[in-house]
Design a protein around this motif. Structure first.
Motif, PDB file in Angstrom:
ATOM      1  N   TRP A 185       0.828  -1.208   0.059  1.00 55.97           N
ATOM      2  CA  TRP A 185      -0.006   0.126  -0.088  1.00 55.97           C
ATOM      3  C   TRP A 185       0.770   1.336   0.230  1.00 55.97           C
ATOM      4  O   TRP A 185       0.178   2.384  -0.548  1.00 55.97           O
ATOM      5  CB  TRP A 185      -1.096  -0.224   1.147  1.00 55.97           C
ATOM      6  N   ARG A 186       1.940   1.192   0.484  1.00 56.55           N
ATOM      7  CA  ARG A 186       2.922   2.526   0.687  1.00 56.55           C
ATOM      8  C   ARG A 186       3.267   2.963  -0.778  1.00 56.55           C
ATOM      9  O   ARG A 186       3.320   4.269  -1.283  1.00 56.55           O
ATOM     10  CB  ARG A 186       4.168   2.000   1.387  1.00 56.55           C
ATOM     11  N   ALA A 187       3.259   2.243  -1.895  1.00 52.22           N
ATOM     12  CA  ALA A 187       3.550   2.321  -3.112  1.00 52.22           C
ATOM     13  C   ALA A 187       2.563   2.599  -4.018  1.00 52.22           C
ATOM     14  O   ALA A 187       2.497   2.994  -5.214  1.00 52.22           O
ATOM     15  CB  ALA A 187       4.677   1.704  -3.650  1.00 52.22           C
ATOM     16  N   ALA A 188       1.441   1.940  -3.465  1.00 49.25           N
ATOM     17  CA  ALA A 188       0.286   1.778  -4.359  1.00 49.25           C
ATOM     18  C   ALA A 188      -0.568   3.010  -4.908  1.00 49.25           C
ATOM     19  O   ALA A 188      -0.551   4.056  -4.014  1.00 49.25           O
ATOM     20  CB  ALA A 188      -0.900   0.864  -3.722  1.00 49.25           C
ATOM     21  N   ASP A 189      -0.990   3.094  -6.116  1.00 46.42           N
ATOM     22  CA  ASP A 189      -1.867   4.159  -6.519  1.00 46.42           C
ATOM     23  C   ASP A 189      -3.497   3.687  -5.989  1.00 46.42           C
ATOM     24  O   ASP A 189      -3.958   2.968  -6.808  1.00 46.42           O
ATOM     25  CB  ASP A 189      -1.726   4.571  -7.787  1.00 46.42           C
ATOM     26  N   LEU A 190      -4.084   4.260  -5.051  1.00 49.86           N
ATOM     27  CA  LEU A 190      -5.183   3.695  -4.346  1.00 49.86           C
ATOM     28  C   LEU A 190      -6.308   3.954  -5.477  1.00 49.86           C
ATOM     29  O   LEU A 190      -7.293   3.445  -5.818  1.00 49.86           O
ATOM     30  CB  LEU A 190      -5.734   4.165  -3.380  1.00 49.86           C
ATOM     31  N   ASP A 191      -6.190   5.197  -6.260  1.00 49.23           N
ATOM     32  CA  ASP A 191      -7.214   5.532  -7.279  1.00 49.23           C
ATOM     33  C   ASP A 191      -7.230   4.687  -8.411  1.00 49.23           C
ATOM     34  O   ASP A 191      -8.176   4.528  -9.171  1.00 49.23           O
ATOM     35  CB  ASP A 191      -6.882   6.975  -8.085  1.00 49.23           C
ATOM     36  N   GLY A 205     -22.532  -2.259  -7.523  1.00 52.75           N
ATOM     37  CA  GLY A 205     -21.880  -0.861  -7.536  1.00 52.75           C
ATOM     38  C   GLY A 205     -20.294  -1.139  -8.048  1.00 52.75           C
ATOM     39  O   GLY A 205     -19.709  -2.349  -7.712  1.00 52.75           O
ATOM     40  N   ARG A 206     -19.729  -0.317  -8.801  1.00 54.86           N
ATOM     41  CA  ARG A 206     -18.121  -0.559  -9.144  1.00 54.86           C
ATOM     42  C   ARG A 206     -17.926   0.905  -9.439  1.00 54.86           C
ATOM     43  O   ARG A 206     -18.179   1.758 -10.168  1.00 54.86           O
ATOM     44  CB  ARG A 206     -17.810  -1.451 -10.487  1.00 54.86           C
ATOM     45  N   ALA A 207     -16.544   1.194  -8.865  1.00 51.72           N
ATOM     46  CA  ALA A 207     -15.974   2.373  -9.049  1.00 51.72           C
ATOM     47  C   ALA A 207     -14.457   2.316  -8.527  1.00 51.72           C
ATOM     48  O   ALA A 207     -13.904   1.432  -8.115  1.00 51.72           O
ATOM     49  CB  ALA A 207     -16.776   3.562  -8.282  1.00 51.72           C
ATOM     50  N   THR A 208     -13.770   3.479  -8.654  1.00 55.31           N
ATOM     51  CA  THR A 208     -12.529   3.735  -7.872  1.00 55.31           C
ATOM     52  C   THR A 208     -12.561   4.873  -7.365  1.00 55.31           C
ATOM     53  O   THR A 208     -13.500   5.849  -7.223  1.00 55.31           O
ATOM     54  CB  THR A 208     -11.330   3.738  -8.971  1.00 55.31           C
ATOM     55  N   THR A 209     -11.475   5.297  -6.381  1.00 51.91           N
ATOM     56  CA  THR A 209     -11.557   6.328  -5.456  1.00 51.91           C
ATOM     57  C   THR A 209     -11.128   7.633  -6.220  1.00 51.91           C
ATOM     58  O   THR A 209     -10.922   8.849  -5.757  1.00 51.91           O
ATOM     59  CB  THR A 209     -10.524   6.280  -4.355  1.00 51.91           C
ATOM     60  N   ASP A 214     -10.151  14.381  -3.125  1.00 60.77           N
ATOM     61  CA  ASP A 214      -8.933  14.307  -3.158  1.00 60.77           C
ATOM     62  C   ASP A 214      -8.500  12.724  -2.642  1.00 60.77           C
ATOM     63  O   ASP A 214      -7.311  12.745  -1.928  1.00 60.77           O
ATOM     64  CB  ASP A 214      -7.970  15.374  -2.519  1.00 60.77           C
ATOM     65  N   GLY A 215      -9.485  11.766  -2.593  1.00 59.70           N
ATOM     66  CA  GLY A 215      -9.192  10.496  -2.346  1.00 59.70           C
ATOM     67  C   GLY A 215      -9.044  10.047  -0.834  1.00 59.70           C
ATOM     68  O   GLY A 215      -9.144  10.883  -0.013  1.00 59.70           O
ATOM     69  N   PRO A 216      -8.427   8.730  -0.486  1.00 61.16           N
ATOM     70  CA  PRO A 216      -8.517   8.522   0.864  1.00 61.16           C
ATOM     71  C   PRO A 216      -7.453   9.287   1.571  1.00 61.16           C
ATOM     72  O   PRO A 216      -7.627   9.760   2.811  1.00 61.16           O
ATOM     73  CB  PRO A 216      -7.822   6.911   0.595  1.00 61.16           C
ATOM     74  N   TRP A 217      -6.351   9.708   0.919  1.00 58.19           N
ATOM     75  CA  TRP A 217      -5.247  10.369   1.711  1.00 58.19           C
ATOM     76  C   TRP A 217      -5.650  11.891   2.039  1.00 58.19           C
ATOM     77  O   TRP A 217      -5.603  12.445   2.933  1.00 58.19           O
ATOM     78  CB  TRP A 217      -3.883  10.518   1.116  1.00 58.19           C
ATOM     79  N   GLY A 243     -14.657   6.878   2.827  1.00 64.81           N
ATOM     80  CA  GLY A 243     -15.575   7.318   2.083  1.00 64.81           C
ATOM     81  C   GLY A 243     -15.939   6.122   1.173  1.00 64.81           C
ATOM     82  O   GLY A 243     -15.317   5.323   1.009  1.00 64.81           O
ATOM     83  N   ALA A 244     -17.239   6.273   0.913  1.00 57.23           N
ATOM     84  CA  ALA A 244     -17.989   5.141   0.232  1.00 57.23           C
ATOM     85  C   ALA A 244     -17.506   5.123  -1.419  1.00 57.23           C
ATOM     86  O   ALA A 244     -17.808   5.997  -1.872  1.00 57.23           O
ATOM     87  CB  ALA A 244     -19.676   5.212   0.194  1.00 57.23           C
TER      88      ALA A 244
END
Length: 278
Positions: A185-191, A205-209, A214-217, A243-244
């Motif tokens: 996770w440290r290097a991952a692009d969560l988006d 439902g299907r999506a990305t952050t 401005d995402g999880p961070w 967030g959902a």
């Protein structure tokens, strides 16, 4: 600035305490309310005053914070694009391999589930630090996990009555299911990680952050700054439910829900009715 208790920091007028007490009692009994138990708050400041008193009245430790998005035009009116609510330690559960973990909801009230990235705080924040960068927020986190937030309130119409009402009742949170740690996770692009939500085996439902402000961070930054405004610190071990990702999905008692992250990670649970907590 020294830490201040909820009662010291916020308006403790009688109606706020009455509203907080009625929400806490209804949650404790697992019973629905027919309407908002007082005059609805007109601002987030007033909502957080009620929330703070409810935290005090409920008792127990706060094991994390949930974030919810405030959409325009309410975001402009409220002066914020997110709201926060406490997640109590005794309502945080570890997921199991079979997805059979039972997650309680307030039957007759609002009931929903949300697929979320969960970020754990690794260091106590200084409540006098009012502004945070994304890099500073990211440095606070010592674990990223997949999870499901259980959104439930005694007030069925909570989300229809606006963000201040939602914030006043613990941000509409009633529990958190913590799944596996996200590898690398440290290097991952969560988006870039696809997230899917399944209800009784069917994907709904299907999506990305990438669709989430401005995402999880950014969610961690938001809650750090909000807590500073409230005279609070984020504590090591607290989870931020960011967030959902795929939306707020209504569910019912008996439903099986599952959240899938990427190609290999999943977490699931069974929705059950919460009884009296005595």
């Amino acid at each position: 600035m020294a830490d201040r208790t909820a009662g010291e920091f916020f308006d403790g007028r009688a109606e706020h305490r009455s509203i907080a007490a009625k929400f806490v009692a209804a949650r404790h009994a697992g019973e629905a309310l027919g309407g908002y138990p007082g005059t609805p708050p007109g601002s987030l400041e007033e909502a957080y005053a009620i929330q703070a008193l409810a935290i005090e009245l409920r008792g127990g430790s706060v094991g994390g914070w949930k974030l919810g998005r405030i959409n325009p035009p309410a975001a402009d009116r409220m002066g914020a694009n997110r709201l926060a609510g406490p997640i109590f330690t005794d309502m945080i559960f570890e997921g199991d391999a079979g997805g059979s973990r039972e997650m309680p909801v307030i039957a007759g009230g609002f009931v929903a589930a949300e697929a979320e990235f969960l970020l754990r705080i690794g260091a106590r924040t200084d409540p006098s630090k009012a502004a945070w960068t994304l890099e500073e927020a990211r440095a606070l986190v010592d674990r990223v996990a997949i999870g499901i937030e259980i959104a439930s309130s005694p007030l069925r119409a909570i989300n229809e009555l606006g963000p201040a009402v939602t914030a006043s009742d613990f941000g509409n949170n009633n529990g958190l299911l913590v799944g596996e740690e996200l590898p690398g996770w440290r290097a991952a692009d969560l988006d870039s990680i696809p997230v899917a939500f399944l209800l009784n085996g069917a994907e709904i439902g299907r999506a990305t952050t990438a669709t989430m402000l401005d995402g999880p961070w950014g969610a961690v930054r938001f809650v750090a700054e909000l807590c500073a405004k409230r005279g609070l610190a984020l504590e090591p071990g607290q989870w931020i439910s960011t967030g959902a990702v795929t939306g707020v999905h209504p569910v019912a008692v008996g439903d099986r829900v599952e959240a899938r992250f990427g190609e290999t990670l999943s977490v699931g649970c069974v929705i059950v009715a919460q009884g009296n907590r005595d």
